[in-house]
Design a protein around this motif. Sequence first.
Motif, PDB file in Angstrom:
ATOM      1  N   ALA A 197       0.839  -1.193   0.000  1.00 30.03           N
ATOM      2  CA  ALA A 197       0.000   0.000   0.000  1.00 30.03           C
ATOM      3  C   ALA A 197       0.876   1.246   0.000  1.00 30.03           C
ATOM      4  O   ALA A 197       1.737   1.412   0.854  1.00 30.03           O
ATOM      5  CB  ALA A 197      -0.914  -0.001   1.220  1.00 30.03           C
ATOM      6  N   LEU A 198       0.677   2.105  -0.979  1.00 31.35           N
ATOM      7  CA  LEU A 198       1.459   3.332  -1.082  1.00 31.35           C
ATOM      8  C   LEU A 198       0.523   4.524  -1.170  1.00 31.35           C
ATOM      9  O   LEU A 198      -0.429   4.514  -1.936  1.00 31.35           O
ATOM     10  CB  LEU A 198       2.354   3.289  -2.328  1.00 31.35           C
ATOM     11  N   GLY A 199       0.809   5.558  -0.419  1.00 32.94           N
ATOM     12  CA  GLY A 199       0.069   6.797  -0.550  1.00 32.94           C
ATOM     13  C   GLY A 199       0.784   7.736  -1.507  1.00 32.94           C
ATOM     14  O   GLY A 199       1.840   7.416  -2.060  1.00 32.94           O
ATOM     15  N   ALA A 200       0.221   8.933  -1.687  1.00 34.41           N
ATOM     16  CA  ALA A 200       0.788   9.900  -2.620  1.00 34.41           C
ATOM     17  C   ALA A 200       2.222  10.282  -2.236  1.00 34.41           C
ATOM     18  O   ALA A 200       3.084  10.469  -3.101  1.00 34.41           O
ATOM     19  CB  ALA A 200      -0.105  11.140  -2.664  1.00 34.41           C
ATOM     20  N   GLY A 201       2.478  10.380  -0.917  1.00 33.70           N
ATOM     21  CA  GLY A 201       3.801  10.819  -0.463  1.00 33.70           C
ATOM     22  C   GLY A 201       4.941   9.922  -0.895  1.00 33.70           C
ATOM     23  O   GLY A 201       6.087  10.370  -0.991  1.00 33.70           O
ATOM     24  N   ALA A 202       4.656   8.646  -1.180  1.00 33.23           N
ATOM     25  CA  ALA A 202       5.708   7.715  -1.593  1.00 33.23           C
ATOM     26  C   ALA A 202       6.303   8.099  -2.945  1.00 33.23           C
ATOM     27  O   ALA A 202       7.418   7.668  -3.280  1.00 33.23           O
ATOM     28  CB  ALA A 202       5.148   6.295  -1.661  1.00 33.23           C
ATOM     29  N   TYR A 203       5.590   8.912  -3.723  1.00 33.44           N
ATOM     30  CA  TYR A 203       6.071   9.311  -5.049  1.00 33.44           C
ATOM     31  C   TYR A 203       6.701  10.699  -5.051  1.00 33.44           C
ATOM     32  O   TYR A 203       7.183  11.157  -6.085  1.00 33.44           O
ATOM     33  CB  TYR A 203       4.914   9.263  -6.052  1.00 33.44           C
ATOM     34  N   ALA A 204       6.688  11.364  -3.910  1.00 37.12           N
ATOM     35  CA  ALA A 204       7.203  12.733  -3.853  1.00 37.12           C
ATOM     36  C   ALA A 204       8.686  12.776  -4.215  1.00 37.12           C
ATOM     37  O   ALA A 204       9.136  13.684  -4.935  1.00 37.12           O
ATOM     38  CB  ALA A 204       6.971  13.325  -2.458  1.00 37.12           C
ATOM     39  N   GLY A 205       9.459  11.800  -3.738  1.00 34.36           N
ATOM     40  CA  GLY A 205      10.898  11.782  -4.036  1.00 34.36           C
ATOM     41  C   GLY A 205      11.167  11.659  -5.524  1.00 34.36           C
ATOM     42  O   GLY A 205      12.030  12.360  -6.087  1.00 34.36           O
ATOM     43  N   LEU A 206      10.446  10.761  -6.191  1.00 37.59           N
ATOM     44  CA  LEU A 206      10.613  10.584  -7.636  1.00 37.59           C
ATOM     45  C   LEU A 206      10.260  11.867  -8.376  1.00 37.59           C
ATOM     46  O   LEU A 206      11.005  12.320  -9.254  1.00 37.59           O
ATOM     47  CB  LEU A 206       9.716   9.441  -8.124  1.00 37.59           C
ATOM     48  N   PHE A 207       9.116  12.475  -8.043  1.00 36.29           N
ATOM     49  CA  PHE A 207       8.692  13.678  -8.746  1.00 36.29           C
ATOM     50  C   PHE A 207       9.633  14.849  -8.478  1.00 36.29           C
ATOM     51  O   PHE A 207       9.824  15.710  -9.354  1.00 36.29           O
ATOM     52  CB  PHE A 207       7.251  14.033  -8.356  1.00 36.29           C
ATOM     53  N   LEU A 208      10.232  14.896  -7.290  1.00 33.66           N
ATOM     54  CA  LEU A 208      11.216  15.948  -7.006  1.00 33.66           C
ATOM     55  C   LEU A 208      12.450  15.764  -7.887  1.00 33.66           C
ATOM     56  O   LEU A 208      12.960  16.734  -8.463  1.00 33.66           O
ATOM     57  CB  LEU A 208      11.610  15.917  -5.526  1.00 33.66           C
ATOM     58  N   VAL A 209      12.933  14.524  -7.991  1.00 35.21           N
ATOM     59  CA  VAL A 209      14.094  14.250  -8.852  1.00 35.21           C
ATOM     60  C   VAL A 209      13.794  14.649 -10.299  1.00 35.21           C
ATOM     61  O   VAL A 209      14.614  15.288 -10.969  1.00 35.21           O
ATOM     62  CB  VAL A 209      14.465  12.752  -8.779  1.00 35.21           C
ATOM     63  N   LEU A 210      12.603  14.297 -10.780  1.00 34.70           N
ATOM     64  CA  LEU A 210      12.240  14.625 -12.152  1.00 34.70           C
ATOM     65  C   LEU A 210      12.068  16.133 -12.340  1.00 34.70           C
ATOM     66  O   LEU A 210      12.429  16.675 -13.394  1.00 34.70           O
ATOM     67  CB  LEU A 210      10.945  13.898 -12.533  1.00 34.70           C
ATOM     68  N   SER A 211      11.555  16.831 -11.329  1.00 27.50           N
ATOM     69  CA  SER A 211      11.424  18.288 -11.401  1.00 27.50           C
ATOM     70  C   SER A 211      12.793  18.949 -11.501  1.00 27.50           C
ATOM     71  O   SER A 211      13.012  19.844 -12.329  1.00 27.50           O
ATOM     72  CB  SER A 211      10.689  18.826 -10.161  1.00 27.50           C
ATOM     73  N   ILE A 212      13.722  18.507 -10.648  1.00 29.08           N
ATOM     74  CA  ILE A 212      15.070  19.079 -10.662  1.00 29.08           C
ATOM     75  C   ILE A 212      15.770  18.777 -11.984  1.00 29.08           C
ATOM     76  O   ILE A 212      16.424  19.651 -12.575  1.00 29.08           O
ATOM     77  CB  ILE A 212      15.893  18.532  -9.473  1.00 29.08           C
ATOM     78  N   ALA A 213      15.602  17.538 -12.471  1.00 30.02           N
ATOM     79  CA  ALA A 213      16.244  17.164 -13.741  1.00 30.02           C
ATOM     80  C   ALA A 213      15.705  17.995 -14.892  1.00 30.02           C
ATOM     81  O   ALA A 213      16.473  18.523 -15.714  1.00 30.02           O
ATOM     82  CB  ALA A 213      16.006  15.677 -14.013  1.00 30.02           C
ATOM     83  N   ALA A 214      14.363  18.147 -14.971  1.00 35.14           N
ATOM     84  CA  ALA A 214      13.766  18.936 -16.050  1.00 35.14           C
ATOM     85  C   ALA A 214      14.177  20.402 -15.949  1.00 35.14           C
ATOM     86  O   ALA A 214      14.468  21.048 -16.971  1.00 35.14           O
ATOM     87  CB  ALA A 214      12.239  18.799 -16.019  1.00 35.14           C
ATOM     88  N   GLY A 215      14.205  20.937 -14.722  1.00 36.59           N
ATOM     89  CA  GLY A 215      14.624  22.326 -14.533  1.00 36.59           C
ATOM     90  C   GLY A 215      16.074  22.544 -14.934  1.00 36.59           C
ATOM     91  O   GLY A 215      16.421  23.560 -15.558  1.00 36.59           O
ATOM     92  N   THR A 216      16.933  21.601 -14.573  1.00 39.47           N
ATOM     93  CA  THR A 216      18.351  21.700 -14.940  1.00 39.47           C
ATOM     94  C   THR A 216      18.529  21.666 -16.451  1.00 39.47           C
ATOM     95  O   THR A 216      19.318  22.435 -17.020  1.00 39.47           O
ATOM     96  CB  THR A 216      19.146  20.544 -14.285  1.00 39.47           C
ATOM     97  N   ILE A 217      17.810  20.771 -17.117  1.00 36.50           N
ATOM     98  CA  ILE A 217      17.878  20.682 -18.581  1.00 36.50           C
ATOM     99  C   ILE A 217      17.411  21.997 -19.208  1.00 36.50           C
ATOM    100  O   ILE A 217      18.020  22.500 -20.159  1.00 36.50           O
ATOM    101  CB  ILE A 217      17.021  19.504 -19.088  1.00 36.50           C
ATOM    102  N   THR A 218      16.331  22.557 -18.677  1.00 35.10           N
ATOM    103  CA  THR A 218      15.815  23.828 -19.198  1.00 35.10           C
ATOM    104  C   THR A 218      16.865  24.920 -19.112  1.00 35.10           C
ATOM    105  O   THR A 218      17.128  25.637 -20.089  1.00 35.10           O
ATOM    106  CB  THR A 218      14.557  24.263 -18.412  1.00 35.10           C
ATOM    107  N   VAL A 219      17.492  25.062 -17.928  1.00 32.84           N
ATOM    108  CA  VAL A 219      18.500  26.104 -17.725  1.00 32.84           C
ATOM    109  C   VAL A 219      19.712  25.863 -18.620  1.00 32.84           C
ATOM    110  O   VAL A 219      20.240  26.792 -19.260  1.00 32.84           O
ATOM    111  CB  VAL A 219      18.927  26.155 -16.236  1.00 32.84           C
ATOM    112  N   LEU A 220      20.166  24.613 -18.699  1.00 31.98           N
ATOM    113  CA  LEU A 220      21.345  24.285 -19.495  1.00 31.98           C
ATOM    114  C   LEU A 220      21.145  24.649 -20.965  1.00 31.98           C
ATOM    115  O   LEU A 220      21.996  25.310 -21.576  1.00 31.98           O
ATOM    116  CB  LEU A 220      21.661  22.793 -19.361  1.00 31.98           C
TER     117      LEU A 220
END
Length: 474
Positions: A431-454
Amino acid sequence: MVAIELWERFGYYGMQAVLLLFMVRQLGMADAQANLLMGAFSALAYALPVVGGWVGDRVLGSRRAMLLGATCMMCGYAVLAVATVHIELMTLAMALVAIGNGFFKPNAANLVRRIYDGDDAALDAAFTLYYMAINVGSTASTLLTPWLQDRFGPAVSFAACSAGLLFGLCAYTVRRSRLRHIGSAPDFAPLAAGPLVFLLLGTVGAIGTVHLVLDRPAVARVCVWLAALSVLALWAVIYRRAAPAQRPGLRMAYMLSIQGMLYFVFYQQTVTSLTLFALRAVCGDVTLDGATLFHMSAGQFQALNPIWIMLASPVLALVYRRLARRGGDLPIARKFVVGFSLVTVAFVIWWLGALAGGMGRISPWIMIGAYGALSVGELLVGGLGMAVIARYVPAAMGGFMMGSYLLSMGVAMYIGSMVANLAAAKSSQQALGAGAYAGLFLVLSIAAGTITVLFAILLPLTRRWDRQHMLAGV
């Protein structure tokens, strides 16, 4: 052509909407195993059109290859329905679909091009209808097949995919006389017995090989990395053999192709982590002011992508026209940066939603809004990948580069499945709640933001290469 494309996409996206859910819910697969199997399948489905296009052009003919591909996929979906009882057939069914996609995808598009060869205006209109057929078919199927899966079981949902493609083949057969004069050179020559037997044996052998690769995750992983290395080697050879005047355009094509490839790492989340997120952490009732408007199951959330694309496409086209009239059309490199900024926004929305959800479920409006940003980003990045090749690569190298771009998309999707495993449950019962995916979405947010800036920092370089390409007149 539009009818068979619509029903082919109906089958493919309908299967994609329910396959991962079938793996984790009915088969009890752990998320990591299911994600990687979906990644390997996606990689092969996008890599095999390189071979399928060559077979259509040189051996079988575009028309025949398209029909062979559609038939293989129809059989693959039917075998998937049987595999709900005989599990050992599942990877064989996926192999049939991947091989079928390899034959169908490049040759169907090639037939559309040949129908309107020499008439650019009609060709643009035809490809608009073609792209619309893709989105209409995918929207209908990603809404219908998850409902069928929940109501009647996965076998019925897979059978519906097969039936849809059978209907498309029947529609094509009824109107086939209109395409008798269209095709590549082999379409107009009778097939000799020897080459036909060789082709059929080769197809059977390819299906068996893909089946073995999908059945062995370690082999699939090695194949994906070899494919990635082959893309880099191919690019190096093309660049070395190119004339000096051609190299600025190739540099542009390489840089923008890498950005396009990176987008598909994020896109793959729609059929892996985001589908599991919808299953375990998103409320299915879409409400407004306390009133329930409609209900969406986990697989149906994938339909938000084509729905948003159909809604956003005419708006984006209008913006492009207005910018062009004012002499301010955005270069492709800048569109890619804007597109990645929207991908960043999408995963920030999912990250904040997952944080707020904690151990419970989040509102489906978060999914609707985030999918909107991701889908417009797709139009600005993923949807322009082929245009990059057409604009910056010399015609003599276009076939090789188009093939390598498709191959790179497949590699990116496998990498996307690996990334999705950052939030993988160890078993389908966990059983997983929404919070279990927060780490993944944070990594993807940072990666997408870094690519945008680069790539925003690299915009001056792309402008210089673009000017050099235009001055060279290649």
